[in-house]
Design a protein around this motif. Structure first.
Motif, PDB file in Angstrom:
ATOM      1  N   ARG A 420      77.999  41.636   3.600  1.00 37.16           N
ATOM      2  CA  ARG A 420      78.422  42.287   4.844  1.00 37.16           C
ATOM      3  C   ARG A 420      78.176  43.783   4.747  1.00 37.16           C
ATOM      4  O   ARG A 420      78.587  44.441   3.813  1.00 37.16           O
ATOM      5  CB  ARG A 420      79.907  42.023   5.087  1.00 37.16           C
ATOM      6  CG  ARG A 420      80.539  42.829   6.209  1.00 37.16           C
ATOM      7  CD  ARG A 420      80.098  42.370   7.590  1.00 37.16           C
ATOM      8  NE  ARG A 420      80.626  43.273   8.605  1.00 37.16           N
ATOM      9  CZ  ARG A 420      81.850  43.190   9.109  1.00 37.16           C
ATOM     10  NH1 ARG A 420      82.684  42.240   8.675  1.00 37.16           N
ATOM     11  NH2 ARG A 420      82.268  44.029  10.039  1.00 37.16           N
ATOM     12  N   ARG A 421      77.511  44.315   5.745  1.00 31.89           N
ATOM     13  CA  ARG A 421      77.284  45.741   5.853  1.00 31.89           C
ATOM     14  C   ARG A 421      78.109  46.302   7.014  1.00 31.89           C
ATOM     15  O   ARG A 421      78.787  45.544   7.709  1.00 31.89           O
ATOM     16  CB  ARG A 421      75.777  46.015   6.040  1.00 31.89           C
ATOM     17  CG  ARG A 421      74.946  45.722   4.778  1.00 31.89           C
ATOM     18  CD  ARG A 421      75.508  46.416   3.554  1.00 31.89           C
ATOM     19  NE  ARG A 421      74.645  46.281   2.371  1.00 31.89           N
ATOM     20  CZ  ARG A 421      74.981  46.712   1.173  1.00 31.89           C
ATOM     21  NH1 ARG A 421      76.158  47.286   0.976  1.00 31.89           N
ATOM     22  NH2 ARG A 421      74.156  46.567   0.159  1.00 31.89           N
ATOM     23  N   PRO A 422      78.110  47.607   7.253  1.00 28.22           N
ATOM     24  CA  PRO A 422      79.055  48.184   8.234  1.00 28.22           C
ATOM     25  C   PRO A 422      78.963  47.621   9.647  1.00 28.22           C
ATOM     26  O   PRO A 422      79.946  47.640  10.389  1.00 28.22           O
ATOM     27  CB  PRO A 422      78.684  49.673   8.207  1.00 28.22           C
ATOM     28  CG  PRO A 422      78.157  49.911   6.837  1.00 28.22           C
ATOM     29  CD  PRO A 422      77.411  48.660   6.499  1.00 28.22           C
ATOM     30  N   GLN A 423      77.782  47.097  10.072  1.00 26.82           N
ATOM     31  CA  GLN A 423      77.695  46.573  11.434  1.00 26.82           C
ATOM     32  C   GLN A 423      78.637  45.381  11.617  1.00 26.82           C
ATOM     33  O   GLN A 423      78.664  44.489  10.774  1.00 26.82           O
ATOM     34  CB  GLN A 423      76.261  46.135  11.764  1.00 26.82           C
ATOM     35  CG  GLN A 423      75.213  47.240  11.629  1.00 26.82           C
ATOM     36  CD  GLN A 423      74.585  47.237  10.261  1.00 26.82           C
ATOM     37  OE1 GLN A 423      75.206  46.837   9.278  1.00 26.82           O
ATOM     38  NE2 GLN A 423      73.337  47.696  10.198  1.00 26.82           N
ATOM     39  N   PRO A 424      79.375  45.335  12.687  1.00 24.17           N
ATOM     40  CA  PRO A 424      80.316  44.227  12.924  1.00 24.17           C
ATOM     41  C   PRO A 424      79.592  42.881  13.025  1.00 24.17           C
ATOM     42  O   PRO A 424      78.559  42.767  13.683  1.00 24.17           O
ATOM     43  CB  PRO A 424      80.970  44.589  14.269  1.00 24.17           C
ATOM     44  CG  PRO A 424      80.737  46.057  14.431  1.00 24.17           C
ATOM     45  CD  PRO A 424      79.430  46.346  13.764  1.00 24.17           C
ATOM     46  N   ASP A 425      80.149  41.892  12.339  1.00 26.58           N
ATOM     47  CA  ASP A 425      79.693  40.503  12.425  1.00 26.58           C
ATOM     48  C   ASP A 425      78.239  40.289  11.984  1.00 26.58           C
ATOM     49  O   ASP A 425      77.617  39.286  12.355  1.00 26.58           O
ATOM     50  CB  ASP A 425      79.861  39.956  13.862  1.00 26.58           C
ATOM     51  CG  ASP A 425      81.311  39.959  14.310  1.00 26.58           C
ATOM     52  OD1 ASP A 425      82.184  39.747  13.456  1.00 26.58           O
ATOM     53  OD2 ASP A 425      81.552  40.190  15.508  1.00 26.58           O
ATOM     54  N   LEU A 426      77.674  41.214  11.198  1.00 27.28           N
ATOM     55  CA  LEU A 426      76.297  41.069  10.747  1.00 27.28           C
ATOM     56  C   LEU A 426      76.235  41.052   9.224  1.00 27.28           C
ATOM     57  O   LEU A 426      76.974  41.769   8.552  1.00 27.28           O
ATOM     58  CB  LEU A 426      75.424  42.220  11.271  1.00 27.28           C
ATOM     59  CG  LEU A 426      75.171  42.243  12.786  1.00 27.28           C
ATOM     60  CD1 LEU A 426      74.348  43.457  13.158  1.00 27.28           C
ATOM     61  CD2 LEU A 426      74.478  40.961  13.246  1.00 27.28           C
ATOM     62  N   ARG A 428      73.379  40.899   5.781  1.00 27.75           N
ATOM     63  CA  ARG A 428      72.013  41.010   5.285  1.00 27.75           C
ATOM     64  C   ARG A 428      71.839  40.030   4.128  1.00 27.75           C
ATOM     65  O   ARG A 428      72.761  39.808   3.344  1.00 27.75           O
ATOM     66  CB  ARG A 428      71.709  42.440   4.821  1.00 27.75           C
ATOM     67  CG  ARG A 428      71.588  43.411   5.991  1.00 27.75           C
ATOM     68  CD  ARG A 428      71.269  44.809   5.524  1.00 27.75           C
ATOM     69  NE  ARG A 428      69.926  44.931   4.951  1.00 27.75           N
ATOM     70  CZ  ARG A 428      68.811  45.076   5.651  1.00 27.75           C
ATOM     71  NH1 ARG A 428      68.862  45.093   6.973  1.00 27.75           N
ATOM     72  NH2 ARG A 428      67.651  45.213   5.040  1.00 27.75           N
ATOM     73  N   LEU A 447      68.836  40.221   9.202  1.00 26.71           N
ATOM     74  CA  LEU A 447      70.209  40.218   9.700  1.00 26.71           C
ATOM     75  C   LEU A 447      70.591  38.804  10.103  1.00 26.71           C
ATOM     76  O   LEU A 447      69.794  38.074  10.690  1.00 26.71           O
ATOM     77  CB  LEU A 447      70.365  41.154  10.909  1.00 26.71           C
ATOM     78  CG  LEU A 447      70.161  42.654  10.658  1.00 26.71           C
ATOM     79  CD1 LEU A 447      70.203  43.415  11.966  1.00 26.71           C
ATOM     80  CD2 LEU A 447      71.223  43.186   9.705  1.00 26.71           C
ATOM     81  N   THR A 449      73.981  36.530  11.826  1.00 21.97           N
ATOM     82  CA  THR A 449      75.210  36.694  12.597  1.00 21.97           C
ATOM     83  C   THR A 449      76.264  35.696  12.148  1.00 21.97           C
ATOM     84  O   THR A 449      75.946  34.568  11.764  1.00 21.97           O
ATOM     85  CB  THR A 449      74.917  36.479  14.101  1.00 21.97           C
ATOM     86  OG1 THR A 449      73.831  37.312  14.485  1.00 21.97           O
ATOM     87  CG2 THR A 449      76.135  36.792  14.949  1.00 21.97           C
TER      88      THR A 449
END
Length: 537
Positions: A420-426, A428, A447, A449
């Motif tokens: 999990r990276r900082p983008q919500p619900d995404l 890598r 990415l 979801t």
């Protein structure tokens, strides 16, 4: 030189060797001198060829006139020709042909002379005949337009990028090519090595088999030998059994090599290695062993029923995984409260805990479930795969992660999956080596979801690791490879499995595992019998 010592007998011997395609350059020069010096010798040469099919000699049995013409045609890649025209020629015409051949060809240019004779006679191009056949191949990859097939004619060039290929020539000699290598088919008793290495095994009936190369040529005297082209373009020859004669490109004389001797041909000279095959760094494959079948041993978990003798869930039911990654889970109770087996839908629920392989943080409560590969027959060299299907992936806190691992313990492993990276619900997709408890060589792509269905596979194939992530929802996939974890190469007690970790958060999430499988291919193809120069056999 004829053992009987008379010029006429010497001429017959030289002609017979010529027709048998076994004439050395030195003897060829002697034959040319005799033919140039004497009209009687030229007539005798022509008549011998004319009637060779009808006359049997005690020491020259089964040499026919059409065989002689066959040899003439093969030098130009024409195949077998029936020698009817030559037998109908008057003697004076045959003499003219001999003179024409000598004037056009000269020493070292007999293919041109033979072609001129063939055109003068008006030969139509006959159907080509094979001079060699592919009789064995293992893991071969060929390049270029000319590949082994039905058209193994003189002049064909074979380029082997990898693998092993064994050819049998018309006279019976067998040659093993070890890729990468290039070989030109010259005749049924000769070939030209363009690059790489080969091993030739020559039975008695194929004595005289010749291999040409950029540095010279090697003529067999009934033996087994290896030939290689080194980095400087010179040719190295090594004799395993029997003897050969090695000639430079412009030979005054050849050098005879015996068992376990080696020499280097640089085009001008033949340098005998006085200390044995110490110059020769090539690896010669002397026989191709049949590839053993790889037997897959698998454990598949569908979670439709409890599995005895395995890790237990909160209810005390065996979940199927038999081991934890050494160094993890030491403080978890025997009935793990973070595991829940649901047999009706056939799933296993895993509630993640806070842990981090990168810093070796809280390993004692980390959830790293799996198998010990030795239980399936792993001894260190076998390939394998661990896979899992995880539907409706949940959303973790930053930098939460889940996926698959392989390694002997928590501070020596390779792992991959989703992070999990900082983008919500995404997420890598990632793959990373962990050596001495620290992550290195991380690779991230794409990415994904939350809510998608995924299938993850961590593989070691041909000794190399890769991660495949299939997005079953979007019908797409990603494959990652990173710097090879050489620190795992000599490990014989590997564990493989799946994990889920909140690396920097106390907030737990639940992974649902629908299927998990581990596979070991217990038997790899046998290595060919290899002779190394530093360890002669």
């Amino acid at each position: 030189m004829s053992e009987r010592g008379r010029p006429a007998d010497e001429l017959l011997d030289l002609i017979d060797l010529y027709l048998s395609d076994m004439l050395s350059d030195e003897s060829f020069g002697r034959l040319e001198d005799l033919l140039r010096a004497s009209p009687e010798a030229r007539t005798r040469f022509a008549l011998y060829v004319n009637h060779h099919r009808e006359i049997e000699f005690a020491v020259r049995a089964s040499r026919a006139a059409d065989s002689a013409l066959d040899r003439l045609a093969r030098a130009e890649g024409r195949g077998r020709v029936v020698g009817r025209r030559l037998r109908r020629l008057p003697a004076w015409a045959a003499v003219v042909l001999v003179a024409l051949a000598l004037s056009v060809g000269g020493v070292g240019r007999w293919p041109l002379a033979r072609a001129a004779v063939g055109r003068w006679l008006g030969f139509a191009a006959p159907p080509a005949a094979n001079v060699a056949w592919l009789v064995n191949a293992q893991d071969c990859e060929w390049s270029g337009p000319e590949q082994p097939g039905r058209d193994m004619w003189a002049g064909k060039t074979l380029r082997l990028e990898r693998g092993l290929a064994e050819l049998e020539f018309d006279r019976g000699a067998r040659v093993i090519l070890k890729g990468p290598a290039g070989l030109e088919l010259v005749s049924g008793s000769s070939a030209r090595l363009l690059k790489g290495s080969l091993t030739a095994r020559v039975p008695t009936q194929a004595r005289g088999f010749t291999v040409l190369s950029p540095g010279g040529k090697v003529v067999d005297l009934g033996t087994e030998f290896g030939l290689a082209i080194d980095d400087q373009g010179a040719t190295v020859v090594r004799v395993f059994n029997g003897e050969v004669v090695a000639y430079p490109l412009r030979p005054d004389h050849g050098v005879t090599l015996h068992r376990d001797q080696a020499a280097r041909l640089d085009g001008r000279t033949v340098a005998l290695d006085p200390a044995g095959p110490s110059w020769d760094r090539a690896q010669y494959v002397r026989s191709i062993q049949p590839a053993a079948k790889a037997h897959a041993r698998s454990i598949t978990l569908d979670f439709s029923h409890p599995t005895p003798a395995s890790l237990k869930d909160a209810q005390g039911l065996g979940v199927g995984f038999t081991h934890r990654l050494p160094g993890t889970g030491g403080l978890l109770p025997a009935s793990d409260p973070n595991l829940f087996l649901r047999t009706a839908p056939g799933t296993l629920e895993l509630s993640t805990t806070r842990s981090d392989l990168n810093t070796q943080d809280r390993m004692a409560t980390g959830e790293y479930l799996g198998f010990r590969l030795a239980d399936l027959g792993f001894t260190g060299g076998e390939d394998f795969e661990i896979s899992a299907t995880i539907p409706k992936i949940p959303g973790f806190e930053v930098v939460g992660q889940f996926g698959l691992y392989v390694g002997p313990r928590s501070d020596q492993n390779i792992r991959g999956g989703l992070i999990r990276r900082p983008q919500p619900d995404l997420y890598r997709v990632f793959l990373v080596n962990n050596k001495d408890g620290a992550d290195q060589d991380i690779h991230e792509v794409g990415l994904t979801t939350t809510g998608d269905d995924l299938r993850l596979s961590l593989r070691r194939l041909a000794g190399r690791y890769s991660l495949v992530v299939e997005n079953l929802t979007r019908k797409s996939s990603s494959t990652l490879a990173i710097a090879h974890p050489a620190f795992l190469d000599h490990e014989r007690d590997l564990h493989a499995g799946l994990f889920g970790a909140n690396t920097q958060s106390e907030l737990s999430r639940t992974l649902t595992i629908r299927e998990a499988r581990v596979t070991i291919w217990t038997t790899q193809p046998d290595s060919p019998t290899i002779t190394r120069s530093e360890n002669p056999s």
